[in-house]
Write a protein that holds these residues in place. Structure first.
Motif, PDB file in Angstrom:
ATOM      1  N   TYR A 191      15.414  90.251   6.468  1.00 51.67           N
ATOM      2  CA  TYR A 191      15.239  90.094   7.917  1.00 51.67           C
ATOM      3  C   TYR A 191      16.547  89.787   8.634  1.00 51.67           C
ATOM      4  O   TYR A 191      16.547  89.290   9.753  1.00 51.67           O
ATOM      5  N   ARG A 229      13.158  84.374  19.556  1.00 52.55           N
ATOM      6  CA  ARG A 229      12.370  85.451  18.977  1.00 52.55           C
ATOM      7  C   ARG A 229      12.987  85.939  17.666  1.00 52.55           C
ATOM      8  O   ARG A 229      14.170  86.276  17.610  1.00 52.55           O
ATOM      9  N   GLY A 230      12.174  85.992  16.636  1.00 52.47           N
ATOM     10  CA  GLY A 230      12.611  86.435  15.318  1.00 52.47           C
ATOM     11  C   GLY A 230      13.015  85.302  14.405  1.00 52.47           C
ATOM     12  O   GLY A 230      13.105  85.496  13.187  1.00 52.47           O
ATOM     13  N   ASN A 231      13.233  84.106  14.947  1.00 49.91           N
ATOM     14  CA  ASN A 231      13.698  83.010  14.105  1.00 49.91           C
ATOM     15  C   ASN A 231      12.590  82.358  13.280  1.00 49.91           C
ATOM     16  O   ASN A 231      12.873  81.487  12.452  1.00 49.91           O
ATOM     17  N   HIS A 232      11.345  82.767  13.496  1.00 46.64           N
ATOM     18  CA  HIS A 232      10.299  82.266  12.606  1.00 46.64           C
ATOM     19  C   HIS A 232      10.541  82.741  11.169  1.00 46.64           C
ATOM     20  O   HIS A 232      10.064  82.114  10.224  1.00 46.64           O
ATOM     21  N   TYR A 233      11.287  83.840  11.004  1.00 43.63           N
ATOM     22  CA  TYR A 233      11.628  84.310   9.664  1.00 43.63           C
ATOM     23  C   TYR A 233      12.634  83.384   8.973  1.00 43.63           C
ATOM     24  O   TYR A 233      12.801  83.462   7.756  1.00 43.63           O
ATOM     25  N   VAL A 239      16.716  91.155  12.179  1.00 46.93           N
ATOM     26  CA  VAL A 239      15.723  90.783  13.199  1.00 46.93           C
ATOM     27  C   VAL A 239      15.653  89.279  13.455  1.00 46.93           C
ATOM     28  O   VAL A 239      15.034  88.849  14.433  1.00 46.93           O
ATOM     29  N   ALA A 240      16.257  88.471  12.598  1.00 43.80           N
ATOM     30  CA  ALA A 240      16.285  87.022  12.805  1.00 43.80           C
ATOM     31  C   ALA A 240      17.662  86.619  13.314  1.00 43.80           C
ATOM     32  O   ALA A 240      18.644  86.700  12.570  1.00 43.80           O
ATOM     33  N   ARG A 276      21.358  86.678  11.461  1.00 45.49           N
ATOM     34  CA  ARG A 276      22.340  87.663  11.916  1.00 45.49           C
ATOM     35  C   ARG A 276      23.665  87.002  12.280  1.00 45.49           C
ATOM     36  O   ARG A 276      24.742  87.579  12.067  1.00 45.49           O
TER      37      ARG A 276
END
Length: 400
Positions: A157, A186-190, A160-161, A165
Protein backbone atom coordinates in the motif's frame (compact mmCIF):
# COMPACT_ATOMS: atom_id res chain seq x y z
CA UNK A 1 -5.67 -95.88 15.48
CA UNK A 2 -8.70 -93.85 14.50
CA UNK A 3 -8.45 -92.39 11.01
CA UNK A 4 -9.96 -88.98 10.11
CA UNK A 5 -13.11 -89.08 8.00
CA UNK A 6 -12.69 -88.80 4.23
CA UNK A 7 -12.26 -85.28 2.79
CA UNK A 8 -15.70 -85.32 1.23
CA UNK A 9 -17.29 -86.02 4.63
CA UNK A 10 -15.30 -83.26 6.31
CA UNK A 11 -16.46 -80.78 3.66
CA UNK A 12 -20.06 -81.85 4.07
CA UNK A 13 -19.83 -81.41 7.85
CA UNK A 14 -18.21 -77.96 7.48
CA UNK A 15 -20.84 -76.87 4.97
CA UNK A 16 -23.64 -77.92 7.28
CA UNK A 17 -22.08 -76.05 10.20
CA UNK A 18 -21.64 -72.91 8.14
CA UNK A 19 -25.24 -73.10 7.00
CA UNK A 20 -26.44 -73.29 10.60
CA UNK A 21 -24.24 -70.31 11.60
CA UNK A 22 -25.46 -68.17 8.69
CA UNK A 23 -29.08 -69.02 9.48
CA UNK A 24 -28.65 -68.18 13.18
CA UNK A 25 -26.75 -64.98 12.45
CA UNK A 26 -29.32 -63.77 9.91
CA UNK A 27 -32.18 -64.54 12.32
CA UNK A 28 -30.46 -62.68 15.16
CA UNK A 29 -29.83 -59.70 12.87
CA UNK A 30 -33.51 -59.53 11.96
CA UNK A 31 -34.47 -59.79 15.62
CA UNK A 32 -31.89 -57.21 16.68
CA UNK A 33 -29.83 -59.74 18.59
CA UNK A 34 -26.41 -59.21 20.19
CA UNK A 35 -24.40 -59.98 17.02
CA UNK A 36 -25.81 -56.82 15.45
CA UNK A 37 -24.29 -54.53 18.05
CA UNK A 38 -20.98 -52.79 17.48
CA UNK A 39 -18.56 -51.22 19.89
CA UNK A 40 -19.92 -47.82 20.93
CA UNK A 41 -18.39 -44.85 19.10
CA UNK A 42 -18.67 -42.69 22.21
CA UNK A 43 -17.87 -43.44 25.86
CA UNK A 44 -20.62 -45.31 27.78
CA UNK A 45 -23.21 -43.03 29.29
CA UNK A 46 -22.66 -40.22 26.75
CA UNK A 47 -25.34 -39.83 24.05
CA UNK A 48 -23.99 -40.12 20.50
CA UNK A 49 -23.52 -36.80 18.73
CA UNK A 50 -26.07 -35.98 16.06
CA UNK A 51 -24.56 -35.88 12.54
CA UNK A 52 -23.64 -32.34 11.64
CA UNK A 53 -25.04 -30.46 8.67
CA UNK A 54 -22.71 -28.49 6.39
CA UNK A 55 -22.87 -24.73 6.88
CA UNK A 56 -23.83 -22.92 3.70
CA UNK A 57 -24.67 -19.48 5.13
CA UNK A 58 -21.28 -17.88 5.56
CA UNK A 59 -19.96 -14.45 6.51
CA UNK A 60 -16.21 -14.16 5.95
CA UNK A 61 -14.63 -10.87 6.95
CA UNK A 62 -11.82 -10.53 4.42
CA UNK A 63 -9.05 -8.71 6.25
CA UNK A 64 -6.10 -7.15 4.42
CA UNK A 65 -2.69 -8.81 3.94
CA UNK A 66 -3.58 -11.90 5.98
CA UNK A 67 -3.89 -14.65 3.37
CA UNK A 68 -7.60 -13.94 3.05
CA UNK A 69 -7.58 -14.15 -0.77
CA UNK A 70 -6.79 -17.87 -0.49
CA UNK A 71 -9.81 -18.36 1.77
CA UNK A 72 -12.00 -16.41 -0.65
CA UNK A 73 -10.96 -18.77 -3.47
CA UNK A 74 -12.21 -21.83 -1.60
CA UNK A 75 -15.45 -20.01 -0.72
CA UNK A 76 -15.93 -19.05 -4.36
CA UNK A 77 -15.46 -22.66 -5.46
CA UNK A 78 -17.62 -24.13 -2.70
CA UNK A 79 -20.47 -21.73 -3.38
CA UNK A 80 -20.31 -21.89 -7.16
CA UNK A 81 -20.19 -25.68 -7.15
CA UNK A 82 -23.35 -25.85 -5.03
CA UNK A 83 -25.31 -23.10 -6.73
CA UNK A 84 -25.20 -20.79 -3.70
CA UNK A 85 -26.00 -17.09 -3.98
CA UNK A 86 -23.22 -14.62 -3.25
CA UNK A 87 -23.67 -11.15 -1.81
CA UNK A 88 -21.42 -9.30 -4.26
CA UNK A 89 -20.21 -5.70 -4.34
CA UNK A 90 -21.05 -3.57 -7.36
CA UNK A 91 -17.35 -3.49 -8.14
CA UNK A 92 -14.84 -5.35 -5.94
CA UNK A 93 -15.24 -3.94 -2.42
CA UNK A 94 -18.24 -2.92 -0.33
CA UNK A 95 -17.50 0.82 -0.24
CA UNK A 96 -14.29 0.25 1.72
CA UNK A 97 -12.93 1.99 3.77
CA UNK A 98 -16.39 3.25 4.77
CA UNK A 99 -18.37 0.96 7.08
CA UNK A 100 -20.39 -1.69 5.29
CA UNK A 101 -23.97 -0.85 4.30
CA UNK A 102 -26.54 -3.31 2.99
CA UNK A 103 -27.26 -1.24 -0.10
CA UNK A 104 -23.67 -1.80 -1.22
CA UNK A 105 -24.69 -5.39 -2.11
CA UNK A 106 -25.65 -5.83 -5.73
CA UNK A 107 -29.26 -6.95 -6.03
CA UNK A 108 -30.09 -6.40 -2.36
CA UNK A 109 -33.53 -5.17 -1.40
CA UNK A 110 -35.33 -5.51 1.94
CA UNK A 111 -37.40 -8.67 1.89
CA UNK A 112 -35.70 -9.85 -1.30
CA UNK A 113 -34.14 -13.27 -2.02
CA UNK A 114 -31.64 -14.31 0.68
CA UNK A 115 -27.91 -14.56 0.12
CA UNK A 116 -25.74 -17.49 1.18
CA UNK A 117 -22.15 -16.18 1.21
CA UNK A 118 -20.53 -12.78 1.66
CA UNK A 119 -16.73 -12.70 1.48
CA UNK A 120 -15.33 -9.55 -0.18
CA UNK A 121 -13.52 -6.62 1.42
CA UNK A 122 -15.54 -4.49 3.81
CA UNK A 123 -15.16 -2.57 7.00
CA UNK A 124 -17.29 -4.75 9.23
CA UNK A 125 -20.65 -3.42 10.42
CA UNK A 126 -22.68 -6.17 12.09
CA UNK A 127 -26.05 -4.42 12.03
CA UNK A 128 -25.89 -3.88 8.27
CA UNK A 129 -24.50 -7.36 7.54
CA UNK A 130 -27.44 -8.87 9.41
CA UNK A 131 -29.81 -7.13 7.00
CA UNK A 132 -28.24 -9.08 4.15
CA UNK A 133 -27.38 -12.48 5.62
CA UNK A 134 -29.55 -15.19 7.25
CA UNK A 135 -29.74 -15.38 11.03
CA UNK A 136 -27.98 -18.75 11.12
CA UNK A 137 -24.90 -17.49 9.25
CA UNK A 138 -21.47 -18.67 10.39
CA UNK A 139 -19.14 -15.68 10.92
CA UNK A 140 -15.38 -16.11 10.61
CA UNK A 141 -12.24 -14.21 9.64
CA UNK A 142 -8.44 -14.40 9.63
CA UNK A 143 -5.72 -12.40 11.42
CA UNK A 144 -1.95 -12.07 11.22
CA UNK A 145 0.87 -10.99 13.50
CA UNK A 146 1.26 -7.21 12.94
CA UNK A 147 5.03 -7.68 12.91
CA UNK A 148 4.79 -9.29 9.46
CA UNK A 149 1.52 -7.74 8.35
CA UNK A 150 3.02 -4.27 8.83
CA UNK A 151 5.89 -5.02 6.46
CA UNK A 152 3.51 -6.49 3.88
CA UNK A 153 1.18 -3.50 4.09
CA UNK A 154 4.13 -1.11 3.69
CA UNK A 155 5.15 -2.86 0.46
CA UNK A 156 1.65 -3.30 -0.96
CA UNK A 157 0.00 0.00 0.00
CA UNK A 158 2.99 2.29 -0.44
CA UNK A 159 1.25 4.20 -3.22
CA UNK A 160 -2.09 4.72 -1.42
CA UNK A 161 -1.09 5.32 2.22
CA UNK A 162 0.44 8.81 2.62
CA UNK A 163 2.31 7.76 5.76
CA UNK A 164 4.09 5.01 3.85
CA UNK A 165 4.60 7.11 0.74
CA UNK A 166 6.39 9.83 2.68
CA UNK A 167 8.81 7.41 4.33
CA UNK A 168 11.91 6.49 2.30
CA UNK A 169 11.96 2.98 3.79
CA UNK A 170 10.27 0.78 6.37
CA UNK A 171 13.24 1.29 8.69
CA UNK A 172 12.86 5.06 8.44
CA UNK A 173 9.13 4.82 9.08
CA UNK A 174 9.62 2.66 12.18
CA UNK A 175 12.35 4.89 13.54
CA UNK A 176 9.84 7.74 13.86
CA UNK A 177 6.36 6.88 12.55
CA UNK A 178 4.91 10.10 13.96
CA UNK A 179 6.95 12.08 11.42
CA UNK A 180 5.02 10.47 8.55
CA UNK A 181 1.63 9.47 9.96
CA UNK A 182 -1.35 11.78 10.31
CA UNK A 183 -4.46 10.23 11.83
CA UNK A 184 -7.59 10.56 9.70
CA UNK A 185 -5.73 11.24 6.47
CA UNK A 186 -7.28 9.28 3.61
CA UNK A 187 -5.45 6.00 3.07
CA UNK A 188 -3.64 6.05 6.40
CA UNK A 189 -5.87 3.36 7.87
CA UNK A 190 -3.51 1.00 6.02
CA UNK A 191 -0.60 2.32 8.07
CA UNK A 192 -1.78 1.65 11.64
CA UNK A 193 -3.98 -1.00 13.30
CA UNK A 194 -5.34 -2.16 9.96
CA UNK A 195 -6.98 -5.32 11.33
CA UNK A 196 -8.71 -3.43 14.13
CA UNK A 197 -10.03 -1.06 11.47
CA UNK A 198 -11.26 -3.90 9.22
CA UNK A 199 -13.16 -5.48 12.11
CA UNK A 200 -14.94 -2.14 12.60
CA UNK A 201 -13.94 -2.03 16.26
CA UNK A 202 -14.31 1.22 18.22
CA UNK A 203 -11.43 3.53 19.02
CA UNK A 204 -9.78 2.65 22.33
CA UNK A 205 -7.70 5.13 24.28
CA UNK A 206 -4.22 4.04 25.33
CA UNK A 207 -4.34 2.31 28.70
CA UNK A 208 -8.11 1.74 28.68
CA UNK A 209 -8.01 -1.97 29.42
CA UNK A 210 -11.72 -2.24 30.12
CA UNK A 211 -12.69 -0.83 26.73
CA UNK A 212 -10.15 -3.06 25.01
CA UNK A 213 -11.47 -6.17 26.77
CA UNK A 214 -15.08 -5.23 25.95
CA UNK A 215 -14.26 -4.80 22.25
CA UNK A 216 -12.51 -8.17 22.07
CA UNK A 217 -15.31 -9.93 23.95
CA UNK A 218 -17.86 -8.48 21.52
CA UNK A 219 -15.80 -9.68 18.58
CA UNK A 220 -15.69 -13.24 19.90
CA UNK A 221 -19.44 -13.24 20.47
CA UNK A 222 -19.92 -12.48 16.77
CA UNK A 223 -17.19 -14.56 15.12
CA UNK A 224 -17.43 -18.31 15.65
CA UNK A 225 -13.90 -18.84 14.32
CA UNK A 226 -10.86 -16.73 13.47
CA UNK A 227 -8.04 -18.27 11.47
CA UNK A 228 -4.33 -17.51 11.97
CA UNK A 229 -2.25 -16.67 8.89
CA UNK A 230 0.83 -18.19 10.54
CA UNK A 231 -1.03 -21.49 11.03
CA UNK A 232 -2.95 -21.41 7.79
CA UNK A 233 -3.24 -25.15 7.17
CA UNK A 234 -4.15 -25.89 10.78
CA UNK A 235 -6.73 -23.11 10.53
CA UNK A 236 -8.28 -24.68 7.43
CA UNK A 237 -8.61 -28.02 9.19
CA UNK A 238 -10.33 -26.45 12.21
CA UNK A 239 -12.55 -24.42 9.88
CA UNK A 240 -13.51 -27.55 7.95
CA UNK A 241 -14.52 -29.23 11.19
CA UNK A 242 -16.55 -26.22 12.33
CA UNK A 243 -18.33 -25.98 8.96
CA UNK A 244 -18.93 -29.75 8.69
CA UNK A 245 -17.35 -29.76 5.22
CA UNK A 246 -15.53 -32.64 3.51
CA UNK A 247 -11.75 -32.53 3.66
CA UNK A 248 -11.30 -31.80 -0.04
CA UNK A 249 -13.44 -28.64 0.24
CA UNK A 250 -10.63 -26.70 1.95
CA UNK A 251 -7.82 -27.59 -0.44
CA UNK A 252 -6.69 -24.28 -1.96
CA UNK A 253 -3.64 -22.68 -3.55
CA UNK A 254 -2.01 -19.61 -2.04
CA UNK A 255 -3.28 -16.45 -3.72
CA UNK A 256 -1.97 -12.88 -3.77
CA UNK A 257 1.49 -13.91 -2.57
CA UNK A 258 4.89 -12.41 -3.28
CA UNK A 259 7.93 -14.25 -4.70
CA UNK A 260 9.93 -16.18 -2.10
CA UNK A 261 12.80 -14.11 -0.82
CA UNK A 262 11.34 -10.82 -2.05
CA UNK A 263 9.78 -9.97 1.30
CA UNK A 264 12.43 -8.38 3.53
CA UNK A 265 13.06 -10.23 6.77
CA UNK A 266 11.81 -8.22 9.74
CA UNK A 267 14.41 -7.98 12.48
CA UNK A 268 13.44 -8.63 16.12
CA UNK A 269 13.76 -4.89 16.82
CA UNK A 270 11.54 -3.99 13.86
CA UNK A 271 9.00 -6.64 14.90
CA UNK A 272 8.81 -5.10 18.36
CA UNK A 273 8.37 -1.61 16.87
CA UNK A 274 5.65 -2.81 14.47
CA UNK A 275 3.73 -4.47 17.32
CA UNK A 276 4.04 -1.37 19.48
CA UNK A 277 2.94 0.95 16.67
CA UNK A 278 0.02 -1.37 15.88
CA UNK A 279 -0.80 -1.95 19.53
CA UNK A 280 -4.52 -2.59 18.99
CA UNK A 281 -3.75 -5.14 16.28
CA UNK A 282 -1.26 -6.81 18.61
CA UNK A 283 -3.86 -7.03 21.38
CA UNK A 284 -6.37 -8.42 18.87
CA UNK A 285 -3.90 -10.96 17.54
CA UNK A 286 -2.68 -12.24 20.91
CA UNK A 287 -6.26 -12.60 22.16
CA UNK A 288 -7.38 -14.55 19.09
CA UNK A 289 -4.17 -16.58 19.07
CA UNK A 290 -5.06 -17.94 22.51
CA UNK A 291 -8.58 -18.76 21.32
CA UNK A 292 -7.19 -20.56 18.29
CA UNK A 293 -4.96 -22.83 20.37
CA UNK A 294 -7.82 -23.68 22.71
CA UNK A 295 -9.78 -24.91 19.67
CA UNK A 296 -6.74 -26.80 18.40
CA UNK A 297 -6.30 -28.50 21.77
CA UNK A 298 -9.96 -29.52 21.82
CA UNK A 299 -9.60 -30.94 18.29
CA UNK A 300 -6.60 -33.04 19.34
CA UNK A 301 -2.95 -32.51 18.46
CA UNK A 302 -2.37 -35.87 16.75
CA UNK A 303 -5.62 -35.66 14.81
CA UNK A 304 -4.78 -32.10 13.71
CA UNK A 305 -1.32 -33.11 12.57
CA UNK A 306 -2.68 -36.03 10.55
CA UNK A 307 -5.34 -33.97 8.79
CA UNK A 308 -2.88 -31.16 8.03
CA UNK A 309 -0.58 -33.73 6.41
CA UNK A 310 -3.44 -34.99 4.24
CA UNK A 311 -4.39 -31.43 3.27
CA UNK A 312 -0.82 -30.68 2.16
CA UNK A 313 -0.61 -33.93 0.20
CA UNK A 314 -3.88 -33.09 -1.54
CA UNK A 315 -2.68 -29.57 -2.39
CA UNK A 316 0.63 -30.88 -3.74
CA UNK A 317 -1.18 -33.43 -5.89
CA UNK A 318 -3.48 -30.73 -7.28
CA UNK A 319 -0.49 -28.51 -8.06
CA UNK A 320 1.29 -31.31 -9.93
CA UNK A 321 -1.87 -32.16 -11.86
CA UNK A 322 -2.98 -28.61 -12.66
CA UNK A 323 -0.12 -26.15 -12.76
CA UNK A 324 2.60 -25.39 -15.23
CA UNK A 325 5.79 -25.69 -13.24
CA UNK A 326 3.86 -27.09 -10.30
CA UNK A 327 3.59 -23.77 -8.48
CA UNK A 328 3.19 -19.98 -8.64
CA UNK A 329 4.67 -17.86 -11.42
CA UNK A 330 5.32 -14.14 -12.00
CA UNK A 331 2.42 -12.37 -13.68
CA UNK A 332 4.44 -11.76 -16.84
CA UNK A 333 4.81 -15.55 -17.28
CA UNK A 334 1.03 -16.14 -17.25
CA UNK A 335 -0.32 -15.82 -20.80
CA UNK A 336 -4.00 -16.18 -19.89
CA UNK A 337 -5.30 -12.83 -18.66
CA UNK A 338 -8.13 -14.60 -16.83
CA UNK A 339 -5.51 -16.12 -14.52
CA UNK A 340 -3.13 -13.16 -14.27
CA UNK A 341 -3.35 -11.49 -10.84
CA UNK A 342 -3.72 -7.77 -10.26
CA UNK A 343 -0.39 -5.98 -9.74
CA UNK A 344 -0.49 -3.08 -7.27
CA UNK A 345 1.24 0.17 -8.13
CA UNK A 346 4.76 0.23 -6.78
CA UNK A 347 7.37 -2.46 -6.34
CA UNK A 348 5.32 -5.34 -4.91
CA UNK A 349 5.03 -8.27 -7.34
CA UNK A 350 2.10 -10.65 -6.95
CA UNK A 351 2.33 -14.24 -8.17
CA UNK A 352 -0.30 -16.27 -9.96
CA UNK A 353 -0.72 -19.56 -11.80
CA UNK A 354 -0.67 -20.94 -15.34
CA UNK A 355 -2.32 -24.24 -16.23
CA UNK A 356 -0.59 -27.23 -17.74
CA UNK A 357 -1.32 -27.82 -21.40
CA UNK A 358 -3.25 -30.88 -22.53
CA UNK A 359 -5.66 -31.10 -19.58
CA UNK A 360 -9.03 -32.68 -20.46
CA UNK A 361 -11.82 -30.06 -20.57
CA UNK A 362 -13.53 -30.99 -17.28
CA UNK A 363 -10.21 -31.21 -15.42
CA UNK A 364 -9.04 -27.96 -16.96
CA UNK A 365 -12.18 -26.23 -15.68
CA UNK A 366 -11.60 -27.52 -12.14
CA UNK A 367 -7.94 -26.51 -12.24
CA UNK A 368 -8.80 -23.07 -13.61
CA UNK A 369 -11.12 -22.41 -10.68
CA UNK A 370 -8.34 -23.25 -8.23
CA UNK A 371 -6.01 -20.86 -10.06
CA UNK A 372 -8.42 -17.99 -10.76
CA UNK A 373 -7.53 -14.79 -8.86
CA UNK A 374 -10.12 -13.19 -6.61
CA UNK A 375 -11.08 -10.29 -8.88
CA UNK A 376 -11.61 -12.38 -12.01
CA UNK A 377 -13.55 -14.99 -10.00
CA UNK A 378 -15.81 -12.26 -8.65
CA UNK A 379 -16.57 -11.30 -12.26
CA UNK A 380 -17.46 -14.93 -13.06
CA UNK A 381 -19.89 -15.06 -10.14
CA UNK A 382 -21.33 -11.68 -11.11
CA UNK A 383 -22.06 -12.90 -14.63
CA UNK A 384 -23.66 -16.10 -13.33
CA UNK A 385 -26.00 -14.17 -11.03
CA UNK A 386 -26.68 -11.03 -13.04
CA UNK A 387 -25.39 -11.51 -16.59
CA UNK A 388 -23.34 -8.79 -18.29
CA UNK A 389 -19.62 -8.32 -18.60
CA UNK A 390 -18.64 -7.85 -14.93
CA UNK A 391 -16.06 -5.34 -13.76
CA UNK A 392 -12.54 -4.39 -14.70
CA UNK A 393 -10.18 -6.49 -12.60
CA UNK A 394 -7.07 -4.84 -14.03
CA UNK A 395 -7.71 -1.52 -12.26
CA UNK A 396 -8.91 -2.48 -8.81
CA UNK A 397 -6.63 -3.11 -5.80
CA UNK A 398 -7.20 -6.14 -3.64
CA UNK A 399 -5.26 -6.97 -0.56
CA UNK A 400 -5.86 -10.43 0.84
Amino acid sequence: MKLPPPACCRLQTLGAALGVCVTIGFTLQLLGGPFQRRAPAVPPGRPPAAPCQPHTHLVFLKTHKTGSSSVVNLLHRFGEGRGLRFALPHRYQFGYPNPFRAERVKGYRPGGPPFDIICHHMRFNLTEVQKVMPNDSFYFSIVRDPATLGESAFAYYRAVAPAFRRAPSLAAFLASPGRFYRAGERGNHYARNLQWFDFGLPAVAAGDGAALAAALAGLERTFAAVLLAERFDESLVLLREALCWPEDAVATFAHNGRPPGRAPRVSPEQAARLRAWNHLDWALYTHLNRSFWRRAEAFGAARLQDEVARLRQRRDALARRCLRGGGPLPARAIPDGRLRPFQPPGRAQILGYALRTGLPPAEREDCARLATPELQYKDILDRRQFGGAGGNASRTPAGG
